[in-house]
Design a protein around this motif. Structure first.
Motif, PDB file in Angstrom:
ATOM      1  N   ALA A   1      35.969  34.355  19.004  1.00  0.00           N
ATOM      2  CA  ALA A   1      35.001  33.480  19.673  1.00  0.00           C
ATOM      3  C   ALA A   1      34.689  32.230  18.861  1.00  0.00           C
ATOM      4  O   ALA A   1      34.490  31.141  19.432  1.00  0.00           O
ATOM      5  CB  ALA A   1      33.714  34.253  19.950  1.00  0.00           C
ATOM      6  N   GLU A   2      34.650  32.339  17.539  1.00  0.00           N
ATOM      7  CA  GLU A   2      34.351  31.168  16.723  1.00  0.00           C
ATOM      8  C   GLU A   2      35.504  30.177  16.721  1.00  0.00           C
ATOM      9  O   GLU A   2      35.282  28.961  16.683  1.00  0.00           O
ATOM     10  CB  GLU A   2      33.988  31.597  15.299  1.00  0.00           C
ATOM     11  CG  GLU A   2      32.643  32.300  15.214  1.00  0.00           C
ATOM     12  CD  GLU A   2      32.211  32.563  13.789  1.00  0.00           C
ATOM     13  OE1 GLU A   2      33.090  32.725  12.910  1.00  0.00           O
ATOM     14  OE2 GLU A   2      30.992  32.605  13.550  1.00  0.00           O
ATOM     15  N   MET A   3      36.726  30.677  16.750  1.00  0.00           N
ATOM     16  CA  MET A   3      37.865  29.769  16.869  1.00  0.00           C
ATOM     17  C   MET A   3      37.829  29.030  18.209  1.00  0.00           C
ATOM     18  O   MET A   3      38.070  27.814  18.268  1.00  0.00           O
ATOM     19  CB  MET A   3      39.173  30.541  16.720  1.00  0.00           C
ATOM     20  CG  MET A   3      39.454  31.004  15.310  1.00  0.00           C
ATOM     21  SD  MET A   3      41.029  31.899  15.175  1.00  0.00           S
ATOM     22  CE  MET A   3      41.119  32.147  13.400  1.00  0.00           C
ATOM     23  N   LYS A   4      37.516  29.748  19.263  1.00  0.00           N
ATOM     24  CA  LYS A   4      37.419  29.112  20.584  1.00  0.00           C
ATOM     25  C   LYS A   4      36.307  28.066  20.589  1.00  0.00           C
ATOM     26  O   LYS A   4      36.490  26.951  21.102  1.00  0.00           O
ATOM     27  CB  LYS A   4      37.145  30.184  21.642  1.00  0.00           C
ATOM     28  CG  LYS A   4      37.039  29.648  23.063  1.00  0.00           C
ATOM     29  CD  LYS A   4      38.375  29.126  23.568  1.00  0.00           C
ATOM     30  CE  LYS A   4      38.398  28.909  25.078  1.00  0.00           C
ATOM     31  NZ  LYS A   4      37.409  27.922  25.541  1.00  0.00           N
ATOM     32  N   ALA A   5      35.172  28.392  19.992  1.00  0.00           N
ATOM     33  CA  ALA A   5      34.073  27.436  19.939  1.00  0.00           C
ATOM     34  C   ALA A   5      34.447  26.194  19.136  1.00  0.00           C
ATOM     35  O   ALA A   5      34.074  25.063  19.492  1.00  0.00           O
ATOM     36  CB  ALA A   5      32.841  28.100  19.330  1.00  0.00           C
ATOM     37  N   CYS A   6      35.194  26.388  18.049  1.00  0.00           N
ATOM     38  CA  CYS A   6      35.613  25.261  17.219  1.00  0.00           C
ATOM     39  C   CYS A   6      36.569  24.346  17.985  1.00  0.00           C
ATOM     40  O   CYS A   6      36.434  23.118  17.949  1.00  0.00           O
ATOM     41  CB  CYS A   6      36.273  25.786  15.945  1.00  0.00           C
ATOM     42  SG  CYS A   6      36.613  24.535  14.690  1.00  0.00           S
TER      43      CYS A   6
END
Length: 219
Positions: free
Chosen positions: A118-123
């Motif tokens: 999820a953090e990669m997607k948000a980035c």
């Protein structure tokens, strides 16, 4: 006069041709992203990009094909990748292409995520969000290039990311733009003219070793 010289164009320059080069370069970015899969080496993705470029009939590349996996998404354009990483099942990558079509320079880049981090997607999403906000700020205020990057840094921080200010955008035009020696967009005091400048946004996660990238033509 200095601003005019930095925004000069050649005799072949046509704004519609710049938009065509922009569209065709995005075609390559999107097609390549669909071909990059977990298990592929970064070098294999770069080679596959050259296949796509040839299939779509480019004139030539004007800057080296750049594909970054994982931690290498923190690298700037001029920095070499660390090793030749293999894309993981949950991972992040970006593509940065500079391609000549119909004698005009396209330059596009975007970040993609495989898996469910999820953090990669948000980035990845944040790089596009900051780009869109800066582009809107340019359209609505007529801000100069330096002011645009000041605004970009503010917006990135507000969203919880770090903006890499070593990446500040640059000129494009009918090939080759390099003869104008215009420098970075982020050092250009005047409002950039449409169809001449690439806005680059590179973000870093505040604690984890990855980032994201998005660039496109201000037009």
């Amino acid at each position: 006069m200095e601003a005019a010289a930095k925004q000069a164009v050649g005799s072949k320059y046509v704004l519609e041709s710049m938009k065509y080069a922009q569209r065709r370069t995005w075609d390559v970015v999107e097609q390549l992203a669909q071909r990059i899969q977990p298990g592929m080496l970064e070098s294999e993705a770069t080679a596959e990009c050259k296949n796509v470029l040839n299939e779509l009939g480019m004139d030539r590349i004007w800057h080296p094909v750049l594909v970054r996996f994982g931690e290498n998404t923190l690298k700037t354009f001029k920095q070499q990748s660390d090793g030749d990483p293999r894309l993981k099942d949950d991972d992040i990558f970006f593509v940065d292409l500079g391609v000549v079509w119909d004698q005009h320079e396209g330059d596009a880049g975007a970040t993609f995520v495989v898996g469910h981090d999820a953090e990669m997607k948000a980035c990845a999403d944040a790089a596009k969000t900051v780009f869109d906000e800066v582009e809107h700020h340019w359209r609505s205020t007529g801000a100069g290039g330096k002011a645009l990057y000041d605004f970009a840094a503010e917006r990135a921080a507000a969203l919880g990311w770090r903006l890499n200010l070593d990446i500040k955008g640059h000129r494009v035009s009918d090939f080759p733009h390099a003869i104008y020696k215009a420098g970075n967009l982020g050092d250009f005091a005047d409002c950039p003219d449409a169809g001449l400048w690439i806005l680059e946004i590179q973000l870093a996660h505040p604690t984890r070793p990855f980032g994201s990238f998005y660039e496109d033509l201000l037009v």
